[in-house]
Design an enzyme around this catalytic site. Structure first.
Site, PDB file in Angstrom:
ATOM      1  N   TRP A  97       0.842  -1.199   0.000  1.00 12.84           N
ATOM      2  CA  TRP A  97       0.000   0.000   0.000  1.00 12.84           C
ATOM      3  C   TRP A  97       0.879   1.251   0.000  1.00 12.84           C
ATOM      4  O   TRP A  97       1.514   1.564   1.009  1.00 12.84           O
ATOM      5  CB  TRP A  97      -0.915   0.007   1.235  1.00 12.84           C
ATOM      6  CG  TRP A  97      -1.873  -1.137   1.197  1.00 12.84           C
ATOM      7  CD1 TRP A  97      -3.055  -1.178   0.521  1.00 12.84           C
ATOM      8  CD2 TRP A  97      -1.737  -2.402   1.835  1.00 12.84           C
ATOM      9  NE1 TRP A  97      -3.660  -2.397   0.698  1.00 12.84           N
ATOM     10  CE2 TRP A  97      -2.877  -3.174   1.499  1.00 12.84           C
ATOM     11  CE3 TRP A  97      -0.765  -2.991   2.655  1.00 12.84           C
ATOM     12  CZ2 TRP A  97      -3.067  -4.470   1.950  1.00 12.84           C
ATOM     13  CZ3 TRP A  97      -0.956  -4.279   3.110  1.00 12.84           C
ATOM     14  CH2 TRP A  97      -2.098  -5.007   2.754  1.00 12.84           C
ATOM     15  N   HIS A 103      -6.820   1.509   2.906  1.00 11.25           N
ATOM     16  CA  HIS A 103      -7.883   0.524   2.687  1.00 11.25           C
ATOM     17  C   HIS A 103      -8.903   0.683   3.822  1.00 11.25           C
ATOM     18  O   HIS A 103      -8.660   1.449   4.766  1.00 11.25           O
ATOM     19  CB  HIS A 103      -7.334  -0.908   2.609  1.00 11.25           C
ATOM     20  CG  HIS A 103      -6.406  -1.297   3.718  1.00 11.25           C
ATOM     21  ND1 HIS A 103      -5.850  -2.549   3.829  1.00 11.25           N
ATOM     22  CD2 HIS A 103      -5.938  -0.616   4.799  1.00 11.25           C
ATOM     23  CE1 HIS A 103      -5.088  -2.610   4.896  1.00 11.25           C
ATOM     24  NE2 HIS A 103      -5.132  -1.457   5.506  1.00 11.25           N
ATOM     25  N   ARG A 155      -4.396   6.111  -2.120  1.00  8.89           N
ATOM     26  CA  ARG A 155      -3.079   5.495  -2.310  1.00  8.89           C
ATOM     27  C   ARG A 155      -2.201   6.371  -3.190  1.00  8.89           C
ATOM     28  O   ARG A 155      -2.696   6.955  -4.152  1.00  8.89           O
ATOM     29  CB  ARG A 155      -3.214   4.111  -2.957  1.00  8.89           C
ATOM     30  CG  ARG A 155      -3.839   3.129  -2.002  1.00  8.89           C
ATOM     31  CD  ARG A 155      -3.887   1.739  -2.559  1.00  8.89           C
ATOM     32  NE  ARG A 155      -4.742   0.920  -1.709  1.00  8.89           N
ATOM     33  CZ  ARG A 155      -5.044  -0.337  -1.930  1.00  8.89           C
ATOM     34  NH1 ARG A 155      -4.558  -0.949  -2.983  1.00  8.89           N
ATOM     35  NH2 ARG A 155      -5.832  -1.001  -1.112  1.00  8.89           N
ATOM     36  N   GLN A 170     -13.859   1.382  -1.191  1.00 13.83           N
ATOM     37  CA  GLN A 170     -13.918  -0.050  -0.880  1.00 13.83           C
ATOM     38  C   GLN A 170     -15.125  -0.315   0.004  1.00 13.83           C
ATOM     39  O   GLN A 170     -15.683   0.597   0.621  1.00 13.83           O
ATOM     40  CB  GLN A 170     -12.654  -0.482  -0.121  1.00 13.83           C
ATOM     41  CG  GLN A 170     -11.406  -0.509  -0.997  1.00 13.83           C
ATOM     42  CD  GLN A 170     -10.193  -1.085  -0.285  1.00 13.83           C
ATOM     43  OE1 GLN A 170     -10.122  -1.100   0.938  1.00 13.83           O
ATOM     44  NE2 GLN A 170      -9.230  -1.562  -1.066  1.00 13.83           N
ATOM     45  N   VAL A 208      -4.712 -11.820   6.954  1.00 13.54           N
ATOM     46  CA  VAL A 208      -5.570 -13.001   6.772  1.00 13.54           C
ATOM     47  C   VAL A 208      -4.701 -14.235   6.523  1.00 13.54           C
ATOM     48  O   VAL A 208      -3.583 -14.131   6.024  1.00 13.54           O
ATOM     49  CB  VAL A 208      -6.569 -12.835   5.600  1.00 13.54           C
ATOM     50  CG1 VAL A 208      -7.653 -11.841   5.943  1.00 13.54           C
ATOM     51  CG2 VAL A 208      -5.859 -12.463   4.316  1.00 13.54           C
ATOM     52  N   ALA A 261     -12.764 -11.926   6.455  1.00 13.40           N
ATOM     53  CA  ALA A 261     -12.840 -10.505   6.106  1.00 13.40           C
ATOM     54  C   ALA A 261     -12.654 -10.376   4.605  1.00 13.40           C
ATOM     55  O   ALA A 261     -12.078 -11.253   3.959  1.00 13.40           O
ATOM     56  CB  ALA A 261     -11.766  -9.728   6.846  1.00 13.40           C
TER      57      ALA A 261
END
Ligand code: FA5
Length: 342
Positions: A158, A179, A205, A219, A262, A310
């Site tokens: 990012w 994000h 970004r 998002q 994740v 998620a």
């Protein structure tokens, strides 16, 4: 001049002047001139006191008659003027009910607002709640609580726009969120499971723009945490989302992907035929995965007890797929020719 002549002259000149009055103001000036306290008729009446008693009687009565007569004519003239004014208003403001109406420019919803609402509906129908969070974020939520420590190479995923601010240790720790994932940590910090939320919002970004990339876009984050949530729950939820938004015929692809928060991580793409293209392609619409045990620990959850999934959906990408838009930059150009299509 004999009084009778004066009376006659007063009568004819005053009447003539009354005829020429075309406004309320002129009528009032006329009244003051002839019937006012210092007016001609009143002055004449005053002069009568110097006449012989008989003359006084005759001319007094004639002068009074003239006064009464002129007062009546004034009322008539005022009435006539009012009628003319009313008529003029009617002429100017008359409504022609047979004329076709003028087209009114009614504003519409931005395509991204429409898509956001559609996505929200899809998840609400699956039991999710909608919440929002800050666009200016701390490094702590945007990175650290998401298992992305300082100086970790995964931060390079990012490209960050930092806010020109330093804490007491001289560190730059405030940024424009890259994000919507920081809301995962914020929600888990405040709530106990079971959790089922989506978070629509804007992200930023430091990135070069092209047909499918913007430096600011939207998002929709999703988070579900409870006892016994599995990868199959995540797949089922996301397939159902794709089916609701794109229909059951549209091809969907899951692939392994890496996100530090994740494990395992995936991304989801949708079959895409770009306008003018002859071969199908895939457009990545979201990253997803099972919430990393370290993230659960970081917010005080026991990863042995709770699991969750998620996801982070790119809103513009969904709109591009649904509406056949081939350049993401069109969403922010504010060109009415583009916006009016929706
Ligand atoms: C993320 O931002 C992760 N936070 C997503 C996530 C959430 C993963 C929860 C796991 C769990 P990524 O950088 O791939 O991931 O962005 C997610 C989606 O945003 C992409 O699939 C894409 O649809 C959209 N997106 C990413 N970069 C851009 C860009 N520059 N312009 C427009 N859309 C973008």
């Amino acid at each position: 001049m004999p009084v009778e002549n004066t009376l006659e002259q007063l009568r004819s000149t005053s009447l003539q002047e009354l005829e020429e009055c075309t406004s309320k103001l002129e009528l009032e000036e006329w009244r003051v001139k002839y019937l006012g306290r210092k007016g001609h008729v009143t002055g004449l009446l005053r002069k009568l006191k110097n006449l012989e008693p008989l003359e006084k009687k005759i001319f007094g009565s004639q002068a009074n008659q003239l006064k009464g007569f002129l007062e009546e004519r004034l009322v008539l003239a005022e009435g006539k003027l009012m009628a003319e004014e009313t008529l003029a208003i009617g002429e100017n403001d008359r409504i022609d009910v047979t004329r076709p109406g003028r087209l009114i420019n009614v504003g519409g919803y931005h395509p991204l607002t429409k898509i956001r609402r559609e996505i929200e509906e899809a998840f609400i129908s699956m039991g999710f709640q909608v919440v929002e969070g800050p666009e200016i974020e701390w490094d702590h939520y945007n990175f650290e609580l998401l298992n992305i420590p300082k100086n970790h190479p995964s931060r390079d995923i990012w490209d960050t726009l930092w806010v020109d601010y330093r804490n007491e240790r001289g560190e730059r720790n405030m940024l424009l969120r890259t994000h919507t994932s920081p809301m995962q940590a914020r929600i888990m910090e405040q709530e106990e499971p079971p959790i089922r939320v989506i978070v629509p919002g804007k992200v930023y970004r430091y990135e070069a723009t092209d047909r499918t990339h913007e430096w600011h876009f939207h998002q929709v984050e999703g988070l579900a945490v409870d006892k016994g949530i599995t990868f199959a729950d995540m797949k089922g939820t996301l397939y159902e989302f794709a089916r609701k938004v794109f229909g059951s015929e549209r091809k969907v692809r899951f692939r392994c992907d890496y996100f530090p928060f994740v494990e395992p991580g995936v991304d989801m793409s949708i079959d895409y035929l770009a306008p003018g293209a002859t071969t199908h392609d895939w457009l990545e619409i979201m990253g997803a995965g099972m919430v990393h045990p370290k993230v659960l620990e970081g917010v005080g959850y026991d990863p042995e007890e709770y699991t969750g999934f998620a996801f982070g959906i790119g809103l513009e990408r969904i709109a591009m797929l649904k509406y056949g838009i081939d350049d993401i930059r069109l969403f922010f150009d504010n060109d009415l020719r583009f916006l009016r299509q929706f």
